[in-house]
Design a protein around this motif. Structure first.
Motif: not given
Length: 442
Positions: A219, A223, A231, A244, A247-248, A251-252, A254, A281
């Protein structure tokens, strides 16, 4: 600025030593025998395509033009030849004033070729033309091999973008040439910044596994990359657990995450799983990039996978198993004296096996059927038949020692796409086969 139009020299003082010693010793002997000034015609061709290939791709023409312009014997080079005792003083004096002042005709860059195609024709005195053999063959054999592999990969990709990523798999100067040739063959961009600078090829690149491993968590790495590159960047998701990581990543970054890259594992299976996960997602527009030692067959196997682009390295820069095209540079005609008007007569090597050649200054044309599809490569030494006159393939490249055919790299790339499109559909098959066009000698 399009640096491809500037004719920049290679990163050495001259291209004159990009040659074999026997080119210079032949020169010395010809000067001594009085035959050096005989008007001569050399041709570049290949007797066969690499096994299983259906067409070849002409690449490296622009680099040949640069090499011919920069083929100069300065004092440092002449001193090296003198100290080694390679040449005598009269030959060194002749080389000090060397400039290629002849004519070069050839297939334009991006065109396709077949066994026996007179890909390039070099005309001048024996002395000035023989010196160019090794440099010309070195460039054309390497670049055409890479471009042929790139073309096959572009066909297999079916319009999906291809990224050249082979710089770390070959010599640093070869890497630049390979990126250029790959672009001619249909690739869209390169990771090699030297190729981007020199030839104005689009460049790409984000991060490797080392960047992820540098950080305390995946993450944290994602980031940092998103904070820096936005992004729309491409996040590498196979360092640890792919699901995983995806998914991360979302989340980071968008749902507007640009792309994810997969570099290992069962690419077909993983790509389907990642596409499903991204869609669930909400990242429905996030692209999937795959790398991992791809070749044209691996790319073709992913045709039904939800893959948006491919990154190719090793197999591309090594010609996908065929790192050379086996092109040769042969004297095919010469005058009997050094008189300017002395007529040319055909000459050719005769030998056992498959290494004989056909004498005479040749023209080439590609005959089309009633639908505009190529049906034969026609090569001749006499008058060009009227029906083939507008279908001739050779164009002037150098006239009287002056380059007359330098062009932007995109022109060669577009030409290749058009030339490949005029071949029979069987040309795009990856299965082994004979050349898609026969070569007819008339």
């Amino acid at each position: 600025m399009n640096t491809a139009d500037l004719g920049l020299p290679v990163a050495v003082p001259s291209t004159a030593l990009f040659t074999d010693q026997y080119e210079l010793t032949m020169l010395q002997a010809a000067l001594r025998s009085g035959t050096a000034d005989r008007r001569s015609v050399f041709e570049v061709f290949t007797r066969r395509l690499p096994e299983g290939r259906r067409y070849g791709v002409v690449a490296g023409i622009g680099r040949v033009l640069d090499a011919v312009e920069n083929f100069r014997f300065d004092e440092t080079i002449l001193g090296f030849l003198r100290e080694r005792g390679i040449l005598d003083e009269p030959t060194l004096a002749w080389l000090a004033d060397y400039r290629f002042r002849g004519d070069i005709w050839g297939y334009p860059e991006g065109e396709v070729y077949f066994p026996g195609s007179p890909i390039m024709r070099v005309e001048g005195t024996f002395a000035e033309a023989v010196l160019l053999e090794t440099a010309i063959l070195s460039i054309l054999n390497h670049d055409s091999a890479v471009a042929a592999a790139a073309s096959r990969m572009a066909v297999a990709a079916g319009g999906r973008p291809l990224m050249e990523m082979g710089a770390r798999r070959t010599h640093e100067l070869s890497a630049v040439a390979a990126a250029r040739a790959a672009y001619v063959g249909g690739f869209h961009c390169t990771s090699d910044l030297a190729a981007g600078f020199r030839y104005n090829i689009p460049t790409v690149g984000t991060s490797a596994h080392a960047f992820t491993l540098l950080h305390d968590t995946e993450r944290d790495a994602f980031t940092a990359q998103v904070d820096t590159l936005g992004s729309g960047t491409t996040l590498l998701v196979d360092t640890f657990d792919v699901a995983e990581a995806v998914r991360t990543a979302v989340e980071v970054a968008g749902p507007g995450l640009g792309a994810v890259r997969i570099d290992s594992g069962d690419l077909l299976l993983i790509a389907h799983r990642v596409r499903q996960q991204l869609d669930e997602l909400g990242a429905t527009k996030t692209r999937i990039v795959v790398t991992s030692d791809l070749d044209e067959y691996a790319i073709a196997s992913l045709a039904a996978a939800p893959v948006d682009s491919y990154g190719v390295g090793t197999q591309l820069v090594t010609g996908s198993g065929h790192p050379t095209c086996s092109m040769v540079y042969k004297l095919v005609a010469r005058a009997d004296s050094d008189e300017p008007g002395a007529p040319l007569r055909p000459v050719a090597k005769r030998s056992m096996g498959a290494k004989s050649s056909i004498g005479g200054r040749k023209w080439a044309a590609r005959r089309l059927d009633e639908h505009g599809v190529a049906e034969a490569e026609v090569v001749g030494t006499g008058p060009v038949p009227a029906e083939l006159d507008d279908l001739q393939l050779q164009v002037p490249l150098v006239s009287g020692g002056t380059v007359v055919a330098r062009e932007p790299l995109d022109a060669a790339r577009d030409r290749h796409i058009a030339a490949r499109g005029r071949l029979p559909l069987s040309a795009t098959q990856l299965s082994r086969g004979e050349p898609v066009l026969p070569t007819e000698f008339v």
